[in-house]
Design a protein around this motif. Structure first.
Motif, PDB file in Angstrom:
ATOM      1  N   LEU A  95      22.327   2.404  -4.048  1.00 21.17           N
ATOM      2  CA  LEU A  95      21.501   1.626  -3.302  1.00 21.17           C
ATOM      3  C   LEU A  95      20.040   1.289  -4.031  1.00 21.17           C
ATOM      4  O   LEU A  95      19.456   2.129  -4.661  1.00 21.17           O
ATOM      5  N   LYS A  96      19.527   0.041  -4.226  1.00 18.82           N
ATOM      6  CA  LYS A  96      18.425  -0.392  -4.736  1.00 18.82           C
ATOM      7  C   LYS A  96      17.508  -0.535  -3.466  1.00 18.82           C
ATOM      8  O   LYS A  96      17.600  -1.179  -2.534  1.00 18.82           O
ATOM      9  N   LEU A  97      16.475   0.545  -3.542  1.00 19.78           N
ATOM     10  CA  LEU A  97      15.533   0.780  -2.232  1.00 19.78           C
ATOM     11  C   LEU A  97      13.990   0.379  -2.513  1.00 19.78           C
ATOM     12  O   LEU A  97      13.237   0.885  -1.639  1.00 19.78           O
ATOM     13  N   GLN A  98      13.976  -0.508  -3.455  1.00 15.57           N
ATOM     14  CA  GLN A  98      12.521  -1.046  -3.507  1.00 15.57           C
ATOM     15  C   GLN A  98      12.519  -2.329  -4.556  1.00 15.57           C
ATOM     16  O   GLN A  98      13.482  -2.315  -5.232  1.00 15.57           O
ATOM     17  N   GLY A  99      11.564  -3.034  -4.268  1.00 18.85           N
ATOM     18  CA  GLY A  99      11.191  -4.077  -5.381  1.00 18.85           C
ATOM     19  C   GLY A  99       9.939  -4.059  -5.880  1.00 18.85           C
ATOM     20  O   GLY A  99       9.302  -5.317  -6.041  1.00 18.85           O
ATOM     21  N   ILE A 100       9.338  -3.042  -6.016  1.00 21.05           N
ATOM     22  CA  ILE A 100       7.987  -2.790  -6.466  1.00 21.05           C
ATOM     23  C   ILE A 100       7.529  -3.720  -7.402  1.00 21.05           C
ATOM     24  O   ILE A 100       6.259  -4.424  -7.612  1.00 21.05           O
ATOM     25  N   THR A 101       8.063  -3.723  -8.655  1.00 19.75           N
ATOM     26  CA  THR A 101       7.687  -4.162  -9.663  1.00 19.75           C
ATOM     27  C   THR A 101       8.402  -5.783  -9.903  1.00 19.75           C
ATOM     28  O   THR A 101       7.668  -6.692 -10.498  1.00 19.75           O
ATOM     29  N   GLU A 102       9.187  -5.914  -9.191  1.00 20.10           N
ATOM     30  CA  GLU A 102       9.869  -7.381  -9.187  1.00 20.10           C
ATOM     31  C   GLU A 102       9.219  -8.394  -8.240  1.00 20.10           C
ATOM     32  O   GLU A 102       9.118  -9.502  -8.601  1.00 20.10           O
ATOM     33  N   ALA A 103       8.668  -7.892  -6.900  1.00 21.74           N
ATOM     34  CA  ALA A 103       8.086  -8.822  -6.139  1.00 21.74           C
ATOM     35  C   ALA A 103       6.634  -9.072  -6.819  1.00 21.74           C
ATOM     36  O   ALA A 103       6.062  -8.099  -7.147  1.00 21.74           O
ATOM     37  N   PRO A 104       6.101 -10.241  -6.587  1.00 21.32           N
ATOM     38  CA  PRO A 104       4.914 -10.525  -7.075  1.00 21.32           C
ATOM     39  C   PRO A 104       3.647 -10.061  -6.388  1.00 21.32           C
ATOM     40  O   PRO A 104       2.604  -9.732  -6.958  1.00 21.32           O
ATOM     41  N   VAL A 105       3.941  -9.878  -5.194  1.00 19.58           N
ATOM     42  CA  VAL A 105       2.848  -9.292  -4.337  1.00 19.58           C
ATOM     43  C   VAL A 105       3.251  -7.926  -3.772  1.00 19.58           C
ATOM     44  O   VAL A 105       4.453  -7.891  -3.127  1.00 19.58           O
ATOM     45  N   ASN A 106       2.645  -6.970  -3.550  1.00 19.99           N
ATOM     46  CA  ASN A 106       2.872  -5.710  -2.806  1.00 19.99           C
ATOM     47  C   ASN A 106       1.665  -5.500  -1.979  1.00 19.99           C
ATOM     48  O   ASN A 106       0.452  -6.035  -2.049  1.00 19.99           O
ATOM     49  N   LEU A 107       1.995  -5.078  -0.671  1.00 23.58           N
ATOM     50  CA  LEU A 107       0.815  -5.153   0.363  1.00 23.58           C
ATOM     51  C   LEU A 107       1.021  -3.631   1.055  1.00 23.58           C
ATOM     52  O   LEU A 107       2.071  -3.325   1.399  1.00 23.58           O
ATOM     53  N   CYS A 108      -0.178  -2.885   1.208  1.00 31.17           N
ATOM     54  CA  CYS A 108      -0.233  -1.624   1.824  1.00 31.17           C
ATOM     55  C   CYS A 108      -0.841  -1.950   3.228  1.00 31.17           C
ATOM     56  O   CYS A 108      -2.131  -2.627   3.238  1.00 31.17           O
ATOM     57  N   ILE A 109      -0.244  -1.855   4.241  1.00 33.08           N
ATOM     58  CA  ILE A 109      -1.080  -1.933   5.543  1.00 33.08           C
ATOM     59  C   ILE A 109      -1.234  -0.601   5.979  1.00 33.08           C
ATOM     60  O   ILE A 109      -0.515   0.203   6.206  1.00 33.08           O
ATOM     61  N   THR A 110      -2.783  -0.491   6.480  1.00 32.35           N
ATOM     62  CA  THR A 110      -3.119   0.760   6.892  1.00 32.35           C
ATOM     63  C   THR A 110      -3.699   0.699   8.347  1.00 32.35           C
ATOM     64  O   THR A 110      -3.806  -0.005   8.842  1.00 32.35           O
ATOM     65  N   CYS A 111      -3.773   2.070   8.765  1.00 32.65           N
ATOM     66  CA  CYS A 111      -4.314   2.460  10.047  1.00 32.65           C
ATOM     67  C   CYS A 111      -5.787   3.208   9.819  1.00 32.65           C
ATOM     68  O   CYS A 111      -5.580   4.031   9.499  1.00 32.65           O
TER      69      CYS A 111
ATOM     70  N   ILE B 190      -7.382   5.502  -1.021  1.00 33.48           N
ATOM     71  CA  ILE B 190      -7.570   5.330   0.594  1.00 33.48           C
ATOM     72  C   ILE B 190      -8.064   6.605   1.123  1.00 33.48           C
ATOM     73  O   ILE B 190      -7.533   7.606   0.911  1.00 33.48           O
ATOM     74  N   PRO B 191      -9.044   6.404   1.911  1.00 31.04           N
ATOM     75  CA  PRO B 191      -9.889   7.714   2.484  1.00 31.04           C
ATOM     76  C   PRO B 191      -9.124   8.518   3.519  1.00 31.04           C
ATOM     77  O   PRO B 191      -8.115   8.057   3.800  1.00 31.04           O
ATOM     78  N   ASP B 192      -9.568   9.540   3.799  1.00 32.44           N
ATOM     79  CA  ASP B 192      -8.995  10.412   4.598  1.00 32.44           C
ATOM     80  C   ASP B 192      -8.633  10.124   6.053  1.00 32.44           C
ATOM     81  O   ASP B 192      -7.556  10.386   6.833  1.00 32.44           O
ATOM     82  N   HIS B 193      -9.461   9.479   6.774  1.00 29.75           N
ATOM     83  CA  HIS B 193      -9.556   8.761   8.112  1.00 29.75           C
ATOM     84  C   HIS B 193      -8.534   7.492   8.027  1.00 29.75           C
ATOM     85  O   HIS B 193      -8.523   6.981   9.404  1.00 29.75           O
ATOM     86  N   VAL B 194      -8.035   7.251   6.981  1.00 31.65           N
ATOM     87  CA  VAL B 194      -7.197   5.977   7.086  1.00 31.65           C
ATOM     88  C   VAL B 194      -5.820   6.538   6.756  1.00 31.65           C
ATOM     89  O   VAL B 194      -5.551   7.131   5.914  1.00 31.65           O
ATOM     90  N   VAL B 195      -4.739   5.929   7.514  1.00 30.09           N
ATOM     91  CA  VAL B 195      -3.209   6.285   7.225  1.00 30.09           C
ATOM     92  C   VAL B 195      -2.571   5.077   6.588  1.00 30.09           C
ATOM     93  O   VAL B 195      -2.634   3.974   7.307  1.00 30.09           O
ATOM     94  N   PRO B 196      -1.715   5.258   5.452  1.00 30.17           N
ATOM     95  CA  PRO B 196      -0.975   4.058   5.057  1.00 30.17           C
ATOM     96  C   PRO B 196       0.321   4.132   6.035  1.00 30.17           C
ATOM     97  O   PRO B 196       1.018   4.901   5.756  1.00 30.17           O
ATOM     98  N   VAL B 197       0.443   3.092   6.554  1.00 28.49           N
ATOM     99  CA  VAL B 197       1.557   2.824   7.743  1.00 28.49           C
ATOM    100  C   VAL B 197       2.773   2.193   6.796  1.00 28.49           C
ATOM    101  O   VAL B 197       4.064   2.905   7.056  1.00 28.49           O
ATOM    102  N   ALA B 198       2.435   1.105   6.029  1.00 27.84           N
ATOM    103  CA  ALA B 198       3.532   0.685   5.694  1.00 27.84           C
ATOM    104  C   ALA B 198       3.129  -0.130   4.187  1.00 27.84           C
ATOM    105  O   ALA B 198       2.256  -0.599   3.833  1.00 27.84           O
TER     106      ALA B 198
END
Length: 231
Positions: A110-126, A184-192
């Protein structure tokens, strides 16, 4: 000074008109055709105006108490993406070993990521401090900020489908690695952590189902009435 914050002329709601048939069908099409993309990314860049529309859709998500706890880390750097890919590879080796031997062979295919293939990565945090110590609607469930951020992820995903942009969610990565690489600071959670890009094609069903890893459960089995069903 008075503490009364009531609006002297409160806004009046308008009619809740239904969408036209074509508009309604387009919404349901985006929902049912949304896919988690891993290996179909093209190198073509995402125009800035398209990316801003996607981020605008995410920012329009519902949030408890209107706290809007999300932030968006846009990643295009090859160096950063290579670091993220290395962190994924370490976690993926650990994850593979957690499954029984009879499933490990399929897992490895299974290929479970496209990190280096996709032109944009995005981390959405809380940001868990957004809105202060007491937030309307969050008084009895602290995690509503995380749920709200998940709504932003889904908004972006559906908008991306409508734009012809593929999205892949990379969940196999250690929180500590994401924090260190993205500062990413301690009070922020990386969600996606998401991979975004144009795609060659999309599966007509979830890829994990197409590859025999899992299948979608019938809706009827998921519905209870009035209370949790007892066996």
């Amino acid at each position: 000074m008075s503490d009364d914050i009531s609006h002297p002329n409160p806004p009046q709601p308008g009619p809740a008109r239904p969408f036209s048939g074509a508009e309604r069908d387009a919404v349901y099409r985006a929902i049912h055709e949304r896919r988690d993309v891993r290996g179909q990314f093209l190198p073509d860049p995402i125009p800035d105006e398209v990316l801003m529309r996607l981020l605008g859709a995410a920012h329009a998500a519902p949030s408890v108490g209107l706290m809007q706890p999300w932030n968006f880390i846009v990643i295009r750097s090859d160096a950063v993406r290579r670091d993220i890919r290395a962190a994924f590879d370490r976690a993926n080796d650990e994850a593979r070993a957690m499954f029984p031997p009879e499933r490990q062979a399929l897992y490895s295919q299974l290929k479970l990521q496209g990190i280096t293939e996709a032109p944009v990565n995005l981390c959405i945090t809380c940001d868990r401090t957004r809105g202060g110590a007491v937030v309307l609607g969050r008084t009895h469930d602290r995690d509503t900020d995380l749920y709200s951020t998940a709504c932003a992820v889904q908004n972006l995903w559906l908008a991306a489908r409508a734009e012809g942009i593929g999205v892949g969610w990379v969940s196999i990565i250690r929180d500590a690695d994401l924090r260190a690489i993205l500062n990413i600071p301690d009070h922020v959670v990386p969600v996606a952590y998401l991979c975004l890009g144009h795609v060659r094609e999309l599966y007509d069903q979830p890829e994990l189902q197409a590859r025999g890893w899992a299948k979608r459960h019938p809706l009827e089995q998921m519905i209870f009435h009035e209370s949790w069903a007892q066996d």
